[in-house]
Design a protein around this motif. Structure first.
Motif, PDB file in Angstrom:
ATOM      1  N   GLU A  21      28.254  48.270  -7.539  1.00  0.00           N
ATOM      2  CA  GLU A  21      28.196  48.567  -6.245  1.00  0.00           C
ATOM      3  C   GLU A  21      29.317  49.698  -5.835  1.00  0.00           C
ATOM      4  OE1 GLU A  21      26.191  47.320  -3.769  1.00  0.00           O
ATOM      5  OE2 GLU A  21      25.040  46.234  -5.649  1.00  0.00           O
ATOM      6  N   LYS A  22      30.214  50.073  -6.893  1.00  0.00           N
ATOM      7  CA  LYS A  22      31.240  50.988  -6.704  1.00  0.00           C
ATOM      8  C   LYS A  22      31.930  50.818  -5.443  1.00  0.00           C
ATOM      9  CE  LYS A  22      29.254  53.681  -9.937  1.00  0.00           C
ATOM     10  NZ  LYS A  22      28.885  52.837 -10.925  1.00  0.00           N
ATOM     11  N   GLU A  23      32.241  49.540  -5.111  1.00  0.00           N
ATOM     12  CA  GLU A  23      32.917  49.125  -3.966  1.00  0.00           C
ATOM     13  C   GLU A  23      33.878  47.872  -4.219  1.00  0.00           C
ATOM     14  OE1 GLU A  23      30.518  46.682  -0.736  1.00  0.00           O
ATOM     15  OE2 GLU A  23      30.181  49.100  -0.841  1.00  0.00           O
ATOM     16  N   VAL A  24      34.885  47.892  -3.488  1.00  0.00           N
ATOM     17  CA  VAL A  24      35.713  46.363  -3.733  1.00  0.00           C
ATOM     18  C   VAL A  24      34.910  45.140  -3.190  1.00  0.00           C
ATOM     19  CG1 VAL A  24      37.943  45.252  -3.282  1.00  0.00           C
ATOM     20  CG2 VAL A  24      37.548  47.768  -3.465  1.00  0.00           C
ATOM     21  N   PRO A  25      34.822  44.197  -3.982  1.00  0.00           N
ATOM     22  CA  PRO A  25      34.108  42.937  -3.571  1.00  0.00           C
ATOM     23  C   PRO A  25      35.005  41.993  -2.629  1.00  0.00           C
ATOM     24  CG  PRO A  25      34.714  42.535  -5.701  1.00  0.00           C
ATOM     25  CD  PRO A  25      35.014  43.895  -5.327  1.00  0.00           C
ATOM     26  N   ILE A  26      34.377  41.137  -2.084  1.00  0.00           N
ATOM     27  CA  ILE A  26      34.992  40.282  -1.311  1.00  0.00           C
ATOM     28  C   ILE A  26      34.745  38.763  -2.422  1.00  0.00           C
ATOM     29  CG2 ILE A  26      34.879  38.528   0.415  1.00  0.00           C
ATOM     30  CD1 ILE A  26      33.644  40.937   2.029  1.00  0.00           C
ATOM     31  N   MET A  27      35.809  38.127  -2.529  1.00  0.00           N
ATOM     32  CA  MET A  27      35.708  36.892  -3.356  1.00  0.00           C
ATOM     33  C   MET A  27      36.076  35.711  -2.392  1.00  0.00           C
ATOM     34  SD  MET A  27      37.628  36.214  -6.947  1.00  0.00           S
ATOM     35  CE  MET A  27      39.198  35.324  -6.345  1.00  0.00           C
ATOM     36  N   GLU A  28      35.094  34.659  -2.615  1.00  0.00           N
ATOM     37  CA  GLU A  28      35.209  33.573  -1.708  1.00  0.00           C
ATOM     38  C   GLU A  28      34.732  32.118  -2.596  1.00  0.00           C
ATOM     39  OE1 GLU A  28      32.417  33.809   1.440  1.00  0.00           O
ATOM     40  OE2 GLU A  28      33.709  35.204   2.591  1.00  0.00           O
ATOM     41  N   LYS A  29      35.513  31.046  -2.104  1.00  0.00           N
ATOM     42  CA  LYS A  29      34.905  29.990  -2.918  1.00  0.00           C
ATOM     43  C   LYS A  29      34.006  29.530  -2.244  1.00  0.00           C
ATOM     44  CE  LYS A  29      39.184  28.171  -4.718  1.00  0.00           C
ATOM     45  NZ  LYS A  29      39.167  27.473  -6.108  1.00  0.00           N
ATOM     46  N   VAL A  30      33.173  28.721  -3.219  1.00  0.00           N
ATOM     47  CA  VAL A  30      31.891  27.917  -2.946  1.00  0.00           C
ATOM     48  C   VAL A  30      32.024  26.907  -2.122  1.00  0.00           C
ATOM     49  CG1 VAL A  30      29.665  26.828  -3.795  1.00  0.00           C
ATOM     50  CG2 VAL A  30      30.523  28.953  -4.804  1.00  0.00           C
ATOM     51  N   GLU A  31      31.511  26.762  -1.135  1.00  0.00           N
ATOM     52  CA  GLU A  31      31.794  25.384  -0.243  1.00  0.00           C
ATOM     53  C   GLU A  31      31.422  24.254  -1.094  1.00  0.00           C
ATOM     54  OE1 GLU A  31      32.726  25.434   3.077  1.00  0.00           O
ATOM     55  OE2 GLU A  31      32.821  27.679   2.866  1.00  0.00           O
ATOM     56  N   GLU A  32      32.155  23.239  -0.964  1.00  0.00           N
ATOM     57  CA  GLU A  32      31.982  21.740  -1.418  1.00  0.00           C
ATOM     58  C   GLU A  32      30.533  21.413  -1.406  1.00  0.00           C
ATOM     59  OE1 GLU A  32      34.114  20.056  -3.370  1.00  0.00           O
ATOM     60  OE2 GLU A  32      35.398  21.564  -3.243  1.00  0.00           O
ATOM     61  N   GLU A  33      29.855  21.303  -0.361  1.00  0.00           N
ATOM     62  CA  GLU A  33      28.492  21.040  -0.265  1.00  0.00           C
ATOM     63  C   GLU A  33      27.756  21.509  -1.041  1.00  0.00           C
ATOM     64  OE1 GLU A  33      29.438  23.179   3.273  1.00  0.00           O
ATOM     65  OE2 GLU A  33      30.343  21.471   2.562  1.00  0.00           O
TER      66      GLU A  33
END
Length: 54
Positions: A21-33
């Motif tokens: 993608e040539k850009e900085v990603p957003i890293m998030e936790k997967v929701e528990e459900e």
């Protein structure tokens, strides 16, 4: 682009996202459900993180 990753493959997922993608990603936790039904993009482990651009 959205990559699901386990703890083991998070470094690879971040590298692949930046290379593609040539850009900085957003890293998030997967929701528990969502954890039980969401697999890592690189193995059969449960995904812990989502690497995405928005």
């Amino acid at each position: 682009m959205k990559i699901y990753s386990c703890e083991t493959h998070i470094g690879h997922a971040l590298d692949m996202f930046v290379a593609t993608e040539k850009e900085v990603p957003i890293m998030e936790k997967v929701e528990e459900e969502e954890k039980l039904s969401t697999k890592c993009s690189y193995c059969d482990e449960q995904a812990t993180y989502i690497v995405a651009n928005k």
